[in-house]
Design an enzyme around this catalytic site. Structure first.
Site, PDB file in Angstrom:
ATOM      1  N   SER A 597       0.844  -1.195   0.000  1.00  0.00           N
ATOM      2  CA  SER A 597       0.000   0.000   0.000  1.00  0.00           C
ATOM      3  C   SER A 597       0.884   1.252   0.000  1.00  0.00           C
ATOM      4  O   SER A 597       1.633   1.462  -0.950  1.00  0.00           O
ATOM      5  CB  SER A 597      -0.964  -0.033   1.193  1.00  0.00           C
ATOM      6  OG  SER A 597      -1.967   0.937   1.054  1.00  0.00           O
ATOM      7  N   ASP A 672      -9.004  -4.560  -6.435  1.00  0.00           N
ATOM      8  CA  ASP A 672      -8.612  -3.639  -5.364  1.00  0.00           C
ATOM      9  C   ASP A 672      -9.447  -2.353  -5.456  1.00  0.00           C
ATOM     10  O   ASP A 672      -9.328  -1.607  -6.421  1.00  0.00           O
ATOM     11  CB  ASP A 672      -7.121  -3.324  -5.489  1.00  0.00           C
ATOM     12  CG  ASP A 672      -6.574  -2.584  -4.280  1.00  0.00           C
ATOM     13  OD1 ASP A 672      -7.361  -1.936  -3.565  1.00  0.00           O
ATOM     14  OD2 ASP A 672      -5.351  -2.651  -4.059  1.00  0.00           O
ATOM     15  N   HIS A 704      -7.643  -5.122  -1.615  1.00  0.00           N
ATOM     16  CA  HIS A 704      -6.375  -4.433  -1.349  1.00  0.00           C
ATOM     17  C   HIS A 704      -5.366  -5.321  -0.624  1.00  0.00           C
ATOM     18  O   HIS A 704      -4.161  -5.125  -0.767  1.00  0.00           O
ATOM     19  CB  HIS A 704      -6.632  -3.165  -0.533  1.00  0.00           C
ATOM     20  CG  HIS A 704      -5.426  -2.278  -0.404  1.00  0.00           C
ATOM     21  ND1 HIS A 704      -4.653  -1.917  -1.492  1.00  0.00           N
ATOM     22  CD2 HIS A 704      -4.857  -1.694   0.672  1.00  0.00           C
ATOM     23  CE1 HIS A 704      -3.665  -1.135  -1.082  1.00  0.00           C
ATOM     24  NE2 HIS A 704      -3.766  -1.000   0.216  1.00  0.00           N
TER      25      HIS A 704
END
Length: 727
Positions: A597, A672, A704
């Site tokens: 991320s 995602d 995600h």
């Protein structure tokens, strides 16, 4: 044949390192080796290596209770307290049969909704049951449809709010379902979390204290651009578009409705314009006549605390305003004193650290309750008198959490936890005792019940080390100086298993570096992850440092990233690299980096900005271009692309694609909804244009994060990449 030979060479290499690091451990009798299934969530044997705990531990009145096997045990605070069996599955089933309900095959997951009663609530076979453990009988039960989502019960369990698709319903004691909203357009969402769960928002319905009114969010997303998410599991792939407002583009508009079950009428708060502001931290007044909102402008640099009339929807007053040159980010609603409804607690970063402020209902500041170069991380509750407020803070160290109380009249502060580490607290309803679950680097878990007045503790659990029979690495924590030369940064260093100080080892930097995350804490194993341990077993050094921009160090520490994401964070990570290179056992020519991320953004950025330092990188779910990121988070830290073109340009990793020298693997889930697939795909195109050659792996059907049984596969994939190219 070539693939088979590569596989044989890889397995031979892995076996070589396992043998090398097994031999020294045999001297100490700790020669068992981990598998990724042992260390990674979703692995078949993962639960075997989690420190023992007490399941469903909570308060029921002044009795603590928890589940053990087919029994629920409990007791009172105090060293001389004796634990007893409060009820068993067998006695619960007798009560269920007596009420005409089906029995349970195991103890259900239960909660306490009214701490003044000896009642537990649980759901079984689509029936919500209230069970009085002291009386041994079912008090009431209600049917719950499996299609009802976001269920929210009143405190007395008489009314239930829930959503079906995008609309809100309620059902009362007569079990008649009532439509609160009937919007046909799928672009309007009622009764669900809004603003993409920023500002501490986690739900969309809010019952008044007496349960006679229901406040709810209504989000109009019709003006937000559809973003394509594709389901590839269908015979012909199906598009399931989501609403994804990107930085600088049209945002959704939110209002707050108030539904009265007795009249069937709904009024909406008159929040006015601009319509794309953020309505956050909703709270009811104790009498249920007013609603308090923290309203944040889209620029996120001004916050107004506003009171509304819950009966008419009219704005009553702006109690006060907070402003910041970077951003404001309220996370907690007002908290009224239990014995004085004319005063409330407000949490604010206004002096640079999150602290507690006492206000009256007219918006007058009575006093600042806490102050210092540390932050309040959580408010736990009040004592029975309402004169003392319990809270958690980082006053001892940013790496620890401890329990304190402050007397609202005198301002006197007391510390209630004494042993080192990170404490998690459940305060008894009257505040006379607390359940304390804590760990530290060398303490897997301890659970105590402590009496506030005497400070005496009853130990309920002391977990043993689940890794004691296994070859285990040494874990070291410490501080280095940030790139500014003055700020201390906390790091964690995981050394290779059976390390030989005369040899040099490759090192991997595990990085996040962004807001709302802290990776190094004084918890079990200093918060090292299972993958860190596995990599140490495979002969790697694993290093992590919480750079400036990460959480729980105050506004100046966090806001240094504002409008220039990646700049100061990378400078601090390079200071970590300098420290690594100073260690005689680290091979400075074999450095890798890995993150997910924001950490994926940092990993990719470090690989491209420092191509001569980092040889191998694995970036998961990476943000590549911040103009593709959503408004609420993106504009807080970067403003809009129009307002901050230079910042967006500097953080656009597509423009650095030609710098890639080493081996970079990007990993992404194909559905995602947080860091959309567009990020990594457009980066690949830039690399093609620039003639550079990253590697790529996609996890179909994952959002995600890669979770469940596929997570060990993810860890194996990452491990193999570093084994192939950094070993």
């Amino acid at each position: 044949m070539m693939i088979y030979n590569q596989y044989k060479r890889r397995m031979a290499s892995i076996l070589f390192y396992i043998v090398c690091f097994t031999l020294p451990m045999g001297i100490h009798g700790q020669n068992k080796q981990f598998t990724l299934d042992d260390l990674i969530p979703g692995g078949k044997t993962y639960s075997k290596f989690t420190p023992r705990t007490l399941k469903q531990l909570q308060w029921s009145g002044t009795t603590y209770l928890y589940a053990k096997g087919d029994s629920v045990l409990g007791g009172k605070p105090g060293k001389k307290s004796k634990e007893t069996v409060l009820f068993t599955r067998a006695s619960l089933n007798e009560a269920l049969v007596a009420a005409g309900l089906k029995t349970v095959s195991g103890l259900p997951a239960f909660t306490v909704t009214d701490h003044d009663k000896t009642e537990l609530v649980f759901e079984s076979k689509q029936i919500r049951v209230q069970y009085d453990w002291k009386a041994g009988k079912v008090v009431s039960f209600r049917k719950v449809d499996e299609n009802w989502k976001n269920c929210d019960w009143t405190a007395d369990n008489k009314w239930l709010a829930f959503t079906e698709d995008n609309n809100l319903r309620v059902v009362g004691p007569d079990e008649k379902v009532v439509e609160v909203t009937a919007d046909q357009d799928k672009g309007i969402v009622n009764g669900q979390s809004v603003h993409r769960n920023e500002f501490g928002i986690s739900k969309g319905t809010f019952w008044s204290p007496n349960g006679n009114k229901l406040a709810f969010y209504r989000m109009d997303e019709r003006m937000v651009t559809d973003y394509p998410i594709v389901d590839v599991t269908a015979r012909t792939a199906v598009a399931n578009p989501i609403k994804y407002p990107m930085a600088g583009m049209k945002s959704h508009e939110v209002t707050v409705g108030v539904y009265n079950p007795s009249t069937g009428k709904t009024v909406f708060l008159q929040t006015g314009t601009p319509k794309d502001k953020y309505l956050t931290n909703l709270a009811w007044s104790p009498d249920g006549q007013s609603i308090y909102l923290a309203e944040v402008n889209r620029e996120q640099n001004v916050c107004n605390l506003v009171r509304y009339d819950a009966n008419t929807g009219k704005r009553e007053v702006i109690l006060f305003t907070e402003e910041d040159s970077a951003y404001v980010e309220p996370q907690n609603p007002v908290l009224f004193l239990p014995q004085n409804s004319s005063r409330f607690i407000w949490q604010s970063m206004r002096d640079g650290y999150n602290h507690l402020y006492l206000y009256d209902i007219n918006g007058k500041l009575v006093k600042q309750l806490t102050k210092g170069d540390w932050i309040v991380t959580d408010v736990v509750g009040f004592d029975a008198s309402g004169k003392n407020l319990f809270y958690m803070s980082t006053e001892v160290s940013p790496m620890e959490r401890h329990l304190y109380s402050v007397n609202l009249a005198s301002g006197v502060i007391k510390k209630h936890t004494t042993l080192e580490g990170t404490h998690q607290i459940k305060l008894a309803p009257g505040g006379e005792a607390f359940i304390d679950q804590f760990s530290s680097q060398h303490n897997p878990r301890t659970i105590q019940v402590t009496t506030v007045a005497s400070g005496q503790s009853l130990e309920l659990l002391k977990a043993s080390n689940p890794y004691k029979d296994y070859a285990f690495p040494e874990i070291v924590t410490g501080t280095i100086k940030a790139a500014d030369g003055t700020t201390d940064l906390y790091y964690r260093l995981v050394k290779p298993v059976g390390m030989d100080e005369t040899k040099k080892y490759p090192a991997v930097v595990y990085v996040y570096g962004g807001p709302h995350a802290q990776l190094v804490n004084n918890t079990w194993m200093a918060d090292a992850r299972g993958w860190d341990i596995y990599m140490a077993q495979m002969g790697f050094v694993v290093f992590t440092v919480d750079s400036r921009g990460s959480a729980n160090r105050g506004a100046a520490f966090e806001q240094v990233i504002h409008r220039n994401l990646g700049v100061n964070e990378m400078a601090d990570q390079i200071k970590g690299v300098e420290f690594l290179k100073s260690l005689p056992y680290v091979d400075g020519d074999k450095l890798g980096v890995h993150g997910w991320s924001y950490g994926g953004f940092m990993t990719t950025n470090l690989m491209l900005s420092y191509p001569d330092i980092f040889k191998v990188g694995v970036a998961g779910g990476p943000v590549i271009d911040w103009q593709y990121y959503e408004i609420m988070y993106g504009e807080r830290y970067m403003d809009t692309p129009k307002e901050n073109p230079e910042g967006y340009k500097n953080a656009n990793l597509k423009l650095k694609a030609g710098n890639l020298k080493g081996h970079l693997l990007l990993i992404h889930g194909d559905i995602d909804p947080v860091v959309v697939w567009q990020h990594s795909l457009t980066f690949l195109k830039s690399c093609v244009n620039e003639g550079t050659y990253p590697d790529y792996f996609v996890y179909p059907g994952h959002e995600h994060n890669v979770i469940g049984k596929d997570r060990p596969h993810l860890s194996e994939k990452i491990t193999r990449y570093f084994m192939d190219y950094l070993k």
